[in-house]
Design a protein around this motif. Structure first.
Motif, PDB file in Angstrom:
ATOM      1  N   PRO A 214     -17.117  10.443 -65.447  1.00  0.00           N
ATOM      2  CA  PRO A 214     -17.871   9.291 -65.967  1.00  0.00           C
ATOM      3  C   PRO A 214     -17.414   8.834 -67.359  1.00  0.00           C
ATOM      4  O   PRO A 214     -17.366   7.629 -67.629  1.00  0.00           O
ATOM      5  CB  PRO A 214     -19.323   9.789 -66.000  1.00  0.00           C
ATOM      6  CG  PRO A 214     -19.368  10.884 -64.984  1.00  0.00           C
ATOM      7  CD  PRO A 214     -18.027  11.552 -65.062  1.00  0.00           C
ATOM      8  N   SER A 215     -17.093   9.783 -68.224  1.00  0.00           N
ATOM      9  CA  SER A 215     -16.676   9.416 -69.575  1.00  0.00           C
ATOM     10  C   SER A 215     -15.391   8.601 -69.557  1.00  0.00           C
ATOM     11  O   SER A 215     -15.238   7.609 -70.283  1.00  0.00           O
ATOM     12  CB  SER A 215     -16.476  10.674 -70.428  1.00  0.00           C
ATOM     13  OG  SER A 215     -17.681  11.375 -70.580  1.00  0.00           O
ATOM     14  N   GLN A 217     -14.329   6.919 -66.928  1.00  0.00           N
ATOM     15  CA  GLN A 217     -14.642   5.650 -66.275  1.00  0.00           C
ATOM     16  C   GLN A 217     -15.166   4.619 -67.282  1.00  0.00           C
ATOM     17  O   GLN A 217     -14.726   3.469 -67.303  1.00  0.00           O
ATOM     18  CB  GLN A 217     -15.694   5.879 -65.175  1.00  0.00           C
ATOM     19  CG  GLN A 217     -15.143   6.535 -63.918  1.00  0.00           C
ATOM     20  CD  GLN A 217     -16.233   6.783 -62.888  1.00  0.00           C
ATOM     21  OE1 GLN A 217     -17.366   7.143 -63.227  1.00  0.00           O
ATOM     22  NE2 GLN A 217     -15.886   6.596 -61.623  1.00  0.00           N
ATOM     23  N   VAL A 218     -16.111   5.028 -68.107  1.00  0.00           N
ATOM     24  CA  VAL A 218     -16.693   4.126 -69.107  1.00  0.00           C
ATOM     25  C   VAL A 218     -15.625   3.639 -70.077  1.00  0.00           C
ATOM     26  O   VAL A 218     -15.563   2.449 -70.418  1.00  0.00           O
ATOM     27  CB  VAL A 218     -17.833   4.821 -69.877  1.00  0.00           C
ATOM     28  CG1 VAL A 218     -18.272   3.968 -71.073  1.00  0.00           C
ATOM     29  CG2 VAL A 218     -19.021   5.075 -68.961  1.00  0.00           C
ATOM     30  N   ILE A 221     -13.450   1.048 -68.337  1.00  0.00           N
ATOM     31  CA  ILE A 221     -14.181  -0.205 -68.167  1.00  0.00           C
ATOM     32  C   ILE A 221     -14.220  -0.990 -69.477  1.00  0.00           C
ATOM     33  O   ILE A 221     -13.954  -2.200 -69.513  1.00  0.00           O
ATOM     34  CB  ILE A 221     -15.618   0.070 -67.657  1.00  0.00           C
ATOM     35  CG1 ILE A 221     -15.577   0.581 -66.211  1.00  0.00           C
ATOM     36  CG2 ILE A 221     -16.486  -1.188 -67.763  1.00  0.00           C
ATOM     37  CD1 ILE A 221     -16.904   1.108 -65.703  1.00  0.00           C
ATOM     38  N   GLN A 222     -14.538  -0.324 -70.564  1.00  0.00           N
ATOM     39  CA  GLN A 222     -14.618  -0.988 -71.866  1.00  0.00           C
ATOM     40  C   GLN A 222     -13.268  -1.560 -72.281  1.00  0.00           C
ATOM     41  O   GLN A 222     -13.182  -2.668 -72.833  1.00  0.00           O
ATOM     42  CB  GLN A 222     -15.127  -0.001 -72.922  1.00  0.00           C
ATOM     43  CG  GLN A 222     -16.589   0.375 -72.730  1.00  0.00           C
ATOM     44  CD  GLN A 222     -17.055   1.438 -73.703  1.00  0.00           C
ATOM     45  OE1 GLN A 222     -16.243   2.115 -74.355  1.00  0.00           O
ATOM     46  NE2 GLN A 222     -18.360   1.611 -73.820  1.00  0.00           N
ATOM     47  N   THR A 245     -21.495   6.767 -57.526  1.00  0.00           N
ATOM     48  CA  THR A 245     -21.269   6.267 -58.882  1.00  0.00           C
ATOM     49  C   THR A 245     -22.513   6.511 -59.720  1.00  0.00           C
ATOM     50  O   THR A 245     -23.640   6.199 -59.295  1.00  0.00           O
ATOM     51  CB  THR A 245     -20.950   4.757 -58.873  1.00  0.00           C
ATOM     52  OG1 THR A 245     -19.792   4.523 -58.075  1.00  0.00           O
ATOM     53  CG2 THR A 245     -20.697   4.250 -60.284  1.00  0.00           C
ATOM     54  N   PHE A 248     -25.759   5.139 -64.793  1.00  0.00           N
ATOM     55  CA  PHE A 248     -25.453   4.510 -66.088  1.00  0.00           C
ATOM     56  C   PHE A 248     -24.089   3.799 -66.045  1.00  0.00           C
ATOM     57  O   PHE A 248     -23.867   2.841 -66.793  1.00  0.00           O
ATOM     58  CB  PHE A 248     -25.504   5.546 -67.220  1.00  0.00           C
ATOM     59  CG  PHE A 248     -24.341   6.468 -67.302  1.00  0.00           C
ATOM     60  CD1 PHE A 248     -23.247   6.170 -68.119  1.00  0.00           C
ATOM     61  CD2 PHE A 248     -24.315   7.660 -66.574  1.00  0.00           C
ATOM     62  CE1 PHE A 248     -22.180   7.034 -68.203  1.00  0.00           C
ATOM     63  CE2 PHE A 248     -23.250   8.517 -66.664  1.00  0.00           C
ATOM     64  CZ  PHE A 248     -22.163   8.213 -67.480  1.00  0.00           C
ATOM     65  N   ILE A 249     -23.194   4.247 -65.147  1.00  0.00           N
ATOM     66  CA  ILE A 249     -21.923   3.544 -64.964  1.00  0.00           C
ATOM     67  C   ILE A 249     -22.193   2.182 -64.317  1.00  0.00           C
ATOM     68  O   ILE A 249     -21.622   1.151 -64.713  1.00  0.00           O
ATOM     69  CB  ILE A 249     -20.957   4.350 -64.082  1.00  0.00           C
ATOM     70  CG1 ILE A 249     -20.594   5.691 -64.751  1.00  0.00           C
ATOM     71  CG2 ILE A 249     -19.688   3.538 -63.793  1.00  0.00           C
ATOM     72  CD1 ILE A 249     -19.781   5.552 -66.009  1.00  0.00           C
ATOM     73  N   GLN A 252     -23.576  -0.137 -66.819  1.00  0.00           N
ATOM     74  CA  GLN A 252     -22.497  -0.600 -67.694  1.00  0.00           C
ATOM     75  C   GLN A 252     -21.724  -1.733 -67.018  1.00  0.00           C
ATOM     76  O   GLN A 252     -21.412  -2.758 -67.638  1.00  0.00           O
ATOM     77  CB  GLN A 252     -21.548   0.566 -68.002  1.00  0.00           C
ATOM     78  CG  GLN A 252     -20.333   0.207 -68.845  1.00  0.00           C
ATOM     79  CD  GLN A 252     -20.653   0.129 -70.312  1.00  0.00           C
ATOM     80  OE1 GLN A 252     -21.705   0.583 -70.754  1.00  0.00           O
ATOM     81  NE2 GLN A 252     -19.759  -0.472 -71.077  1.00  0.00           N
ATOM     82  N   ILE A 253     -21.427  -1.569 -65.732  1.00  0.00           N
ATOM     83  CA  ILE A 253     -20.655  -2.575 -64.997  1.00  0.00           C
ATOM     84  C   ILE A 253     -21.450  -3.874 -64.869  1.00  0.00           C
ATOM     85  O   ILE A 253     -20.914  -4.972 -65.067  1.00  0.00           O
ATOM     86  CB  ILE A 253     -20.256  -2.038 -63.612  1.00  0.00           C
ATOM     87  CG1 ILE A 253     -19.267  -0.878 -63.760  1.00  0.00           C
ATOM     88  CG2 ILE A 253     -19.649  -3.147 -62.759  1.00  0.00           C
ATOM     89  CD1 ILE A 253     -18.924  -0.175 -62.457  1.00  0.00           C
TER      90      ILE A 253
END
Length: 261
Positions: A214-215, A217-218, A221-222, A245, A248-249, A252-253
């Motif tokens: 997840p880290s 992934q974020v 994305i950013q 998924t 919180f991901i 974020q999306i």
């Protein structure tokens, strides 16, 4: 004064040491005497040579010049005077000396230019060889069995201002295929500095489709939102549809997706 040359007065005239009466007579004579006029012009030319600013030759050049001057003196000392003439041609010899100095200075300057070019070429070659060694070390470390060594190899990116495609691709492989989360995150942090590269953009999109951490992934994305990569919209939508998924991901999306669609 009309029939007598005034060679001996030329230095005093040029230095301004003649009084007004002597100066007038001198100038009147020179106006009528071709030989004195020629000698005066040669002396002016000689003074002009030394009034110009020229670089000071090195001690090596000075030594060579002194040796050449001494040889010239010795050769002239061996000459036999065939007939007696007034000794007024000393400026000619001085001009020759001045010309020799000018040639030595020119040689010194040309030598300096060529030497500097050679130094620059040697430095460029040394830098190229050093970069090759660094690149070899970096790629070797990134293939090491130890995760800490692979991270060390990835961090070698700091040694390159403009990494070539081979380095970018090696980092991309670490992000996409390395089994260690820390290595992948380190590879991402290295690649995010080069998001102008199409290879990096495509790697981030591919990583977003398969990354499970997840880290990471974020972070991906950013980065994709930061560079407004439109092609990232589809992989983000797929993450929204996947059941595994993290919530919180998805949040974020949903927050950033409108900005790139």
């Amino acid at each position: 004064m009309e029939k007598k040359h005034v060679f001996d007065q030329i230095p005093d005239y040029l230095d301004g040491r003649l009084d007004s009466s002597e100066k007038t007579k001198f100038e009147q004579h020179v106006a009528q005497c071709a030989e004195c006029k020629k000698e005066l012009e040669e002396m002016k030319a000689f003074f002009n040579v030394f009034e110009k600013e020229i670089p000071i030759p090195t001690n090596r050049l000075k030594t060579k010049f002194k040796a050449a001057l001494e040889l010239e003196k010795n050769n002239q000392g061996k000459m036999v005077q065939m007939e007696s003439k007034p000794s007024f041609n000393w400026t000619g010899n001085v001009l020759k000396i001045a010309a020799s100095i000018a040639l030595l200075v020119a040689a010194f300057q040309m030598g300096s230019v060529f030497e500097q070019r050679k130094v620059n070429q040697d430095i460029a070659q040394l830098q190229d060889e050093t970069n090759q060694m660094k690149q070899t070390a970096m790629l070797s470390l990134m293939e090491n069995q130890s995760a800490s060594k692979r991270i060390q190899g990835v961090n070698y990116i700091e040694e390159f201002e403009q990494p070539d495609e081979a380095i970018i691709q090696a980092l991309a492989n670490r992000l996409l295929y390395d089994e260690n989360d820390n290595v992948r995150m380190t590879a991402f942090e290295a690649l995010v500095k080069f998001t102008s590269s199409e290879t990096v953009k495509n790697t981030f999109i591919e990583a977003l489709e398969q990354e499970q951490n997840p880290s990471i992934q974020v972070a991906i994305i950013q980065a994709l939102v930061q560079i407004q990569e439109k092609k990232a919209a589809e992989p983000m939508k797929k993450l929204l549809e996947k059941e595994d998924t993290q919530p919180f991901i998805k949040d974020q999306i949903r927050a950033v997706l409108p900005s790139i669609t």
